[in-house]
Design an enzyme around this catalytic site. Sequence first.
Site, PDB file in Angstrom:
ATOM      1  CG  ASP A  35      -2.069   0.951   1.105  1.00 36.60           C
ATOM      2  OD1 ASP A  35      -2.386   1.363  -0.028  1.00 36.60           O
ATOM      3  OD2 ASP A  35      -2.669   1.297   2.143  1.00 36.60           O
ATOM      4  N   GLY A  38       0.138   5.413  -4.414  1.00 34.38           N
ATOM      5  CA  GLY A  38      -0.403   6.708  -4.825  1.00 34.38           C
ATOM      6  C   GLY A  38       0.214   7.847  -4.017  1.00 34.38           C
ATOM      7  CD1 TRP A  40       7.544   6.325  -2.728  1.00 35.18           C
ATOM      8  CD2 TRP A  40       6.973   6.648  -4.876  1.00 35.18           C
ATOM      9  NE1 TRP A  40       8.702   6.350  -3.472  1.00 35.18           N
ATOM     10  CE2 TRP A  40       8.387   6.551  -4.789  1.00 35.18           C
ATOM     11  CE3 TRP A  40       6.396   6.853  -6.127  1.00 35.18           C
ATOM     12  CZ2 TRP A  40       9.216   6.651  -5.900  1.00 35.18           C
ATOM     13  CZ3 TRP A  40       7.225   6.958  -7.241  1.00 35.18           C
ATOM     14  CH2 TRP A  40       8.612   6.855  -7.124  1.00 35.18           C
ATOM     15  NE  ARG A  48      -4.199   7.176  -6.909  1.00 36.74           N
ATOM     16  CZ  ARG A  48      -4.023   6.640  -5.710  1.00 36.74           C
ATOM     17  NH1 ARG A  48      -3.755   7.410  -4.674  1.00 36.74           N
ATOM     18  NH2 ARG A  48      -4.151   5.343  -5.532  1.00 36.74           N
ATOM     19  CG  ASN A  83      -7.828  -1.953  -5.289  1.00 33.16           C
ATOM     20  OD1 ASN A  83      -6.928  -2.765  -5.101  1.00 33.16           O
ATOM     21  ND2 ASN A  83      -8.078  -0.983  -4.402  1.00 33.16           N
ATOM     22  NE  ARG A  86      -7.532   2.110  -5.586  1.00 33.40           N
ATOM     23  CZ  ARG A  86      -6.343   2.172  -5.033  1.00 33.40           C
ATOM     24  NH1 ARG A  86      -5.309   2.538  -5.741  1.00 33.40           N
ATOM     25  NH2 ARG A  86      -6.171   1.866  -3.765  1.00 33.40           N
TER      26      ARG A  86
HETATM   27  C1  IPE Z   1      -5.293  -2.723  -0.304  1.00 33.07           C
HETATM   28  O1  IPE Z   1      -4.980  -1.382  -0.460  1.00 33.07           O
HETATM   29  C2  IPE Z   1      -5.318  -3.415  -1.643  1.00 33.07           C
HETATM   30  C3  IPE Z   1      -4.019  -3.601  -2.275  1.00 33.07           C
HETATM   31  C4  IPE Z   1      -2.867  -3.280  -1.774  1.00 33.07           C
HETATM   32  C5  IPE Z   1      -4.055  -4.197  -3.588  1.00 33.07           C
HETATM   33  P1  IPE Z   1      -6.124  -0.278  -0.607  1.00 33.07           P
HETATM   34  O2  IPE Z   1      -5.439   1.014  -0.760  1.00 33.07           O
HETATM   35  O3  IPE Z   1      -7.088  -0.669  -1.665  1.00 33.07           O
HETATM   36  O4  IPE Z   1      -6.876  -0.399   0.803  1.00 33.07           O
HETATM   37  P2  IPE Z   1      -7.715   0.697   1.600  1.00 33.07           P
HETATM   38  O5  IPE Z   1      -8.685   1.296   0.639  1.00 33.07           O
HETATM   39  O6  IPE Z   1      -6.735   1.718   2.105  1.00 33.07           O
HETATM   40  O7  IPE Z   1      -8.354  -0.057   2.717  1.00 33.07           O
HETATM   41  C1  IPE Z   2      -1.553   0.188  -3.379  1.00 31.73           C
HETATM   42  O1  IPE Z   2      -1.299   1.554  -3.419  1.00 31.73           O
HETATM   43  C2  IPE Z   2      -1.724  -0.407  -4.753  1.00 31.73           C
HETATM   44  C3  IPE Z   2      -3.100  -0.786  -5.092  1.00 31.73           C
HETATM   45  C4  IPE Z   2      -4.111  -0.771  -4.281  1.00 31.73           C
HETATM   46  C5  IPE Z   2      -3.341  -1.230  -6.454  1.00 31.73           C
HETATM   47  P1  IPE Z   2      -2.460   2.602  -3.468  1.00 31.73           P
HETATM   48  O2  IPE Z   2      -2.813   2.866  -4.887  1.00 31.73           O
HETATM   49  O3  IPE Z   2      -3.602   2.165  -2.615  1.00 31.73           O
HETATM   50  O4  IPE Z   2      -1.785   3.882  -2.864  1.00 31.73           O
HETATM   51  P2  IPE Z   2      -2.402   4.868  -1.779  1.00 31.73           P
HETATM   52  O5  IPE Z   2      -2.814   4.026  -0.613  1.00 31.73           O
HETATM   53  O6  IPE Z   2      -3.579   5.541  -2.432  1.00 31.73           O
HETATM   54  O7  IPE Z   2      -1.302   5.799  -1.448  1.00 31.73           O
HETATM   55 MG    MG Z   3      -4.030   2.375  -0.652  1.00 31.35          MG
END
Ligand code: IPE
Ligand code: IPE
Ligand code: MG
Length: 260
Positions: A35, A38, A40, A48, A83, A86
């Site tokens: 996680d 985005g 980062w 992102r 996901n 998104r």
């Molecule tokens: C969990 O991260 C899913 C993956 C890493 C693929 P998310 O970013 O989707 O989780 P939430 O929304 O913070 O719970």
């Molecule tokens: C995890 O990073 C990757 C996926 C869920 C695909 P995020 O995309 O959730 O990144 P943040 O949590 O928004 O920073």
């Molecule tokens: Mg995330």
Amino acid sequence: MSRPPATSTDTSTSPVILPGVDATRLPQHVAVIMDGNGRWAESRGLPRVMGHRAGVEALKSTLRLCSDLGISALTAYAFSTENWSRPGEEVNFLMTLFERVLQSELHALEEERVRIRFLGDLDGLPDKLQQLIADASERTVANDGIHFNVCTNYGGRLELVRAAQRLAQRAASGDLDPETIDENSIAAELFTAGEQDPDLLIRTSGEHRISNFLLWQLAYAEIHVTDVYWPDFNSEALREALLDYQSRNRRFGGLDPITP
Ligand code: IPE
Ligand code: IPE
Ligand code: MG
């Protein structure tokens, strides 16, 4: 289920890869919620999706380190059933990224004897990605190295619903006596069938939740949360996670501490 290390090297006497980590008390199965991609990117003024691209490099180096350490399995959460909510552009970028990475990395995975599997509702993925997944899984199925499980369109609740449906179908057709259903019967219907439960769960980016990941399998996993964003996850961050794991007393509901 225990397997020998990925290489024939005896890890207890092999050169220290991560200083301070006891090579004889490693988790056999590490699960990771990757996680913070985005955030980062946003913290660098980048879109992102650039974080997802950078996250691939962190995953490649983590897989290599785990393999070198002799860890038996690495299970990474790449895309959840949630996901899909998104923006379409981000989802499309991720699907294309998975396709590109599979194509560019398959040869190296084969060379390193990695057995790759994709866990989740694969029917819901784009056709091209499904084909690449089928090909990669087939070409590496007999490999005796680390088990690398990539959770894609994965949801823990979806997994349990599917398991319930399959058991119910077998019971309805007379193949299964409902009285005989036990924990092993359920585990055998999960995407992770045949894999031992994770010993260690790592979540990056500081969130203290499991976000529908491996709801059944994490029953007794040790949990390590780090503030590091996934693209910055490196050997030092893995070292910290393993040291944290080795500092725990696992009790499994009993009174006697079991040191990893
Ligand atoms: C969990 O991260 C899913 C993956 C890493 C693929 P998310 O970013 O989707 O989780 P939430 O929304 O913070 O719970
Ligand atoms: C995890 O990073 C990757 C996926 C869920 C695909 P995020 O995309 O959730 O990144 P943040 O949590 O928004 O920073
Ligand atoms: Mg995330």
